[in-house]
Design a protein around this motif. Sequence first.
Motif, PDB file in Angstrom:
ATOM      1  N   ALA A  48       0.818  -1.216   0.000  1.00  7.28           N
ATOM      2  CA  ALA A  48       0.000   0.000   0.000  1.00  7.28           C
ATOM      3  C   ALA A  48       0.852   1.266   0.000  1.00  7.28           C
ATOM      4  CB  ALA A  48      -0.940   0.006   1.206  1.00  7.28           C
ATOM      5  N   GLY A  49       2.151   1.115   0.185  1.00 11.29           N
ATOM      6  CA  GLY A  49       3.030   2.277   0.177  1.00 11.29           C
ATOM      7  C   GLY A  49       2.984   3.095   1.443  1.00 11.29           C
ATOM      8  N   GLN A  69      -6.549   8.652   0.002  1.00 10.24           N
ATOM      9  CA  GLN A  69      -5.532   7.957  -0.787  1.00 10.24           C
ATOM     10  C   GLN A  69      -5.063   6.682  -0.094  1.00 10.24           C
ATOM     11  OE1 GLN A  69      -5.555  11.181  -0.043  1.00 10.24           O
ATOM     12  NE2 GLN A  69      -5.775  12.185  -2.046  1.00 10.24           N
ATOM     13  N   GLU A  72      -7.810   4.033  -0.337  1.00 11.88           N
ATOM     14  CA  GLU A  72      -7.843   3.469  -1.689  1.00 11.88           C
ATOM     15  C   GLU A  72      -6.688   2.488  -1.892  1.00 11.88           C
ATOM     16  OE1 GLU A  72      -9.939   3.885  -4.253  1.00 11.88           O
ATOM     17  OE2 GLU A  72     -11.316   5.275  -3.250  1.00 11.88           O
ATOM     18  N   SER A  73      -5.512   2.820  -1.387  1.00 12.19           N
ATOM     19  CA  SER A  73      -4.354   1.941  -1.548  1.00 12.19           C
ATOM     20  C   SER A  73      -4.546   0.636  -0.788  1.00 12.19           C
ATOM     21  CB  SER A  73      -3.084   2.652  -1.053  1.00 12.19           C
ATOM     22  OG  SER A  73      -2.786   3.763  -1.867  1.00 12.19           O
ATOM     23  N   ARG A  76      -7.081  -1.561  -2.510  1.00 15.48           N
ATOM     24  CA  ARG A  76      -6.503  -2.259  -3.678  1.00 15.48           C
ATOM     25  C   ARG A  76      -5.721  -3.489  -3.242  1.00 15.48           C
ATOM     26  NH1 ARG A  76      -1.564  -1.740  -5.072  1.00 15.48           N
ATOM     27  NH2 ARG A  76      -1.356   0.263  -3.990  1.00 15.48           N
TER      28      ARG A  76
END
Length: 299
Positions: A48-49, A69, A72-73, A76
């Motif tokens: 997910a960063g 953000q 959303e990450s 995903r």
Amino acid sequence: MHPPTAPNALGEFLRAHREQVRPEDVGLSSAGHRRTPGLRREEVAMLAGISTDYYLRLEQGRDRTPSVQVVESIGRVLRLDDDELAYLHGLTRPKPRRRTRAEKPEEVPAGTLRLLHALPMPAFVQSRHLDVLAANRMAQALSPALRPGVNRLRAAFLDPAESELHMDWERATAAAVGQLRATMGAETDDPRMVALVGELSLKSDRFRRLWARQDVVRPTGGPARMRHPEVGELVLHREKLIVAGSDGQVLVVYHADEGTASADALALLGTLAVSREPDVSGPECDPGRVGRRTARRGG
């Protein structure tokens, strides 16, 4: 499993879905010893960063307002569908404080009641808590669990007759649990929902397992296959229509394709229904009568 009143609904949702994603699903190796199923926290964070420490704070409930953000990450990485992602966003948005008010009995709008009893096929109105508020003769002939005062979810899991009636009972109950969570949204402190989930978690192993999965399913219609004790097998369509101006009430209608054996069976069911006792509530009655009776019975 914690009931939905647990203080960390966000963490429970993330943990349940993290454990359902296999490492190979996201391009990672599954080799080596893993103490728990699914992805590790550090793997979710990496993909997910975000930092492992930050993701850990989210699961532990020490941070409950990640950015859009970040949500959303994570969505995903956890392979969430649109409904599950919308639910996750709802859990992370600040919620206004709800005013404590005495609960009022639910009333079905008078126009909806007239329509309900004019329909020539099984139809009923249910509340957002899945209580049957009103039902026509055909619905009650289709199933005793469709009479006013019955909670649809409680009947589905605790009434053996329901599992015998519904040929697709396992699929239907799984969808019902996901739809309940979608209906609740971020209102995890709704006392009626808390009581219902708590009761079913204690009384039904299947409900407890399904609830722990944290699945989210948008309430929709669909096919329904039944084996009725009097008219035989029925292959029906189930439509769910939002009742305008209500607090989440839904009009549910069952119908069959014209010219089919199921249409003939429904016609026979209608004949049987007319020959029996009248509706529990009719269009000429006080629209709030059913809601008051439901409230007295406790749902």
